[in-house]
Design an enzyme around this catalytic site. Structure first.
Site, PDB file in Angstrom:
ATOM      1  N   PRO A 125       1.157   2.048 -38.266  1.00 47.08           N
ATOM      2  CA  PRO A 125       0.969   3.296 -39.023  1.00 47.08           C
ATOM      3  C   PRO A 125       2.279   3.882 -39.543  1.00 47.08           C
ATOM      4  CG  PRO A 125       0.486   3.638 -36.693  1.00 47.08           C
ATOM      5  CD  PRO A 125       0.743   2.182 -36.866  1.00 47.08           C
ATOM      6  N   ASP A 143      -9.698  -5.195 -62.377  1.00 47.83           N
ATOM      7  CA  ASP A 143      -9.818  -4.449 -61.115  1.00 47.83           C
ATOM      8  C   ASP A 143      -9.304  -3.031 -61.262  1.00 47.83           C
ATOM      9  OD1 ASP A 143     -10.832  -6.329 -59.461  1.00 47.83           O
ATOM     10  OD2 ASP A 143      -8.913  -6.969 -58.635  1.00 47.83           O
ATOM     11  N   GLU A 187      -0.618   1.424 -27.135  1.00 44.73           N
ATOM     12  CA  GLU A 187       0.011   2.661 -27.617  1.00 44.73           C
ATOM     13  C   GLU A 187       1.048   2.356 -28.678  1.00 44.73           C
ATOM     14  OE1 GLU A 187      -0.991   5.502 -26.599  1.00 44.73           O
ATOM     15  OE2 GLU A 187       0.453   6.695 -27.746  1.00 44.73           O
ATOM     16  N   ARG A 205      -7.685 -12.703 -52.969  1.00 41.27           N
ATOM     17  CA  ARG A 205      -8.581 -12.552 -54.128  1.00 41.27           C
ATOM     18  C   ARG A 205      -7.800 -12.538 -55.440  1.00 41.27           C
ATOM     19  NH1 ARG A 205      -9.114  -7.974 -56.496  1.00 41.27           N
ATOM     20  NH2 ARG A 205     -11.293  -8.206 -57.080  1.00 41.27           N
TER      21      ARG A 205
HETATM   22  C1  4FV Z   1      -2.215   0.427 -38.355  1.00 43.81           C
HETATM   23  C2  4FV Z   1      -2.311   1.091 -39.606  1.00 43.81           C
HETATM   24  C3  4FV Z   1      -2.565   0.978 -37.021  1.00 43.81           C
HETATM   25  C4  4FV Z   1      -1.522   1.602 -34.030  1.00 43.81           C
HETATM   26  C5  4FV Z   1      -1.691   1.436 -32.510  1.00 43.81           C
HETATM   27  C6  4FV Z   1      -2.624  -0.485 -33.667  1.00 43.81           C
HETATM   28  C7  4FV Z   1      -2.554   0.680 -34.596  1.00 43.81           C
HETATM   29  C8  4FV Z   1      -2.219   0.054 -32.321  1.00 43.81           C
HETATM   30  N1  4FV Z   1      -1.758  -0.837 -38.581  1.00 43.81           N
HETATM   31  N2  4FV Z   1      -1.914   0.194 -40.547  1.00 43.81           N
HETATM   32  N3  4FV Z   1      -2.715   2.373 -39.871  1.00 43.81           N
HETATM   33  N4  4FV Z   1      -2.244   0.233 -35.954  1.00 43.81           N
HETATM   34  O1  4FV Z   1      -3.109   2.071 -36.943  1.00 43.81           O
HETATM   35  O2  4FV Z   1      -1.583  -0.931 -39.921  1.00 43.81           O
HETATM   36  O3  4FV Z   1      -1.133  -0.707 -31.825  1.00 43.81           O
END
Ligand code: 4FV
Length: 249
Positions: free
Chosen positions: A91, A172, A119, A157
């Site tokens: 994230p 697209d 976590e 794609r």
């Molecule tokens: C995430 C996102 C995401 C965070 C904790 C996996 C999680 C756990 N990955 N884009 N938004 N990953 O939330 O790619 O490790």
């Protein structure tokens, strides 16, 4: 022949089998346009319990993914001598979009996707084992696997021969920076709601104009942030002005 190649590091390899075993991506693999190698992170843990996570230094909730199994997995994957572009799904990464998908494809990279769980992941993975950190959106998933599938799907794609009609990609949403035009199919009327007459007219020149205007209108209404007037042709700028006047009436 253009091809998308991925290695995936995950503790849940089964997650990928159903999605990659169906429809367009399954056919892309069969055609040799997509190659995905899935690596179970637990196979690279050196303790008998196949541990891949541990308690956080400094305390706090949850568990943290350990660096050693990830390091071992990357070393094993790279031992075939083929360079990899290591992408951590997180994230905290840069936001993934169509431009990033196109950019990855254009670089013809063999992308190694590291799927986080728990976590979080030992920061030393981010700092020393990752070439790029990508987020599929500003929300928290239970794991990076869905994000990895989004990346695989959206890049694959774009490869000629993957979709039934390669023209689809050119039209697209986002490919041209604005949304796709509205689509209709039979029946011509459903509960009194009719398909726009222009689409039944057979006048392809007018249909093309109508579609361009509708695409621009939809984008202006739903996502005006996607419209960069500098990128619009003079014709499209005039069309946009027409649209804005129509809306203001
Ligand atoms: C995430 C996102 C995401 C965070 C904790 C996996 C999680 C756990 N990955 N884009 N938004 N990953 O939330 O790619 O490790």
């Amino acid at each position: 022949m253009m091809k998308a190649s991925f290695d995936i590091i995950t503790i849940f390899p089964e997650i990928f089998k159903s999605y990659l075993g169906e429809s367009i991506l399954k056919r892309a693999i069969q055609k040799g346009l997509l190659d995905v190698k899935i690596h179970n992170l637990r196979d690279f843990s050196q303790d008998k319990h196949k541990t891949v996570d541990d308690y956080p230094y400094g305390g706090g909730p949850g568990m943290v993914m350990k660096i050693e199994p990830i390091y071992n997995a990357i070393q094993f994957i790279k031992s075939d001598g083929i360079g990899r572009f290591n992408v951590l799904l997180s994230p905290q990464g840069r936001i993934y979009n169509q431009r990033v998908a196109e950019s990855f494809l254009s670089k013809n990279l063999r992308i190694l996707l590291i799927c986080g769980r728990y976590e979080g992941i030992d920061e030393r993975v981010v700092e020393h084992l990752t070439d790029d950190e990508i987020s599929v959106g500003d929300y928290i998933l239970t794991g990076g696997e869905l994000a990895a599938l989004v990346i695989i799907d959206s890049i694959t794609r774009l490869i000629p021969g993957v979709l039934g009609d390669d023209e689809s990609v050119k039209e697209d949403s986002f490919t041209c920076g604005i949304f796709d035009y509205p689509h209709y199919t039979r029946p011509p009327e459903f509960k009194g709601i009719k398909v726009p007459d222009i689409l039944l007219s057979g006048n392809h020149q007018e249909i093309k104009k109508w579609r361009k205007k509708e695409a621009l209108k939809k984008t202006f209404i739903k996502r005006p942030d996607l419209i960069n007037k500098e990128d619009l042709s003079l014709e499209d700028r005039k069309l946009l002005e027409e649209i804005i006047l129509d809306i203001q009436r």
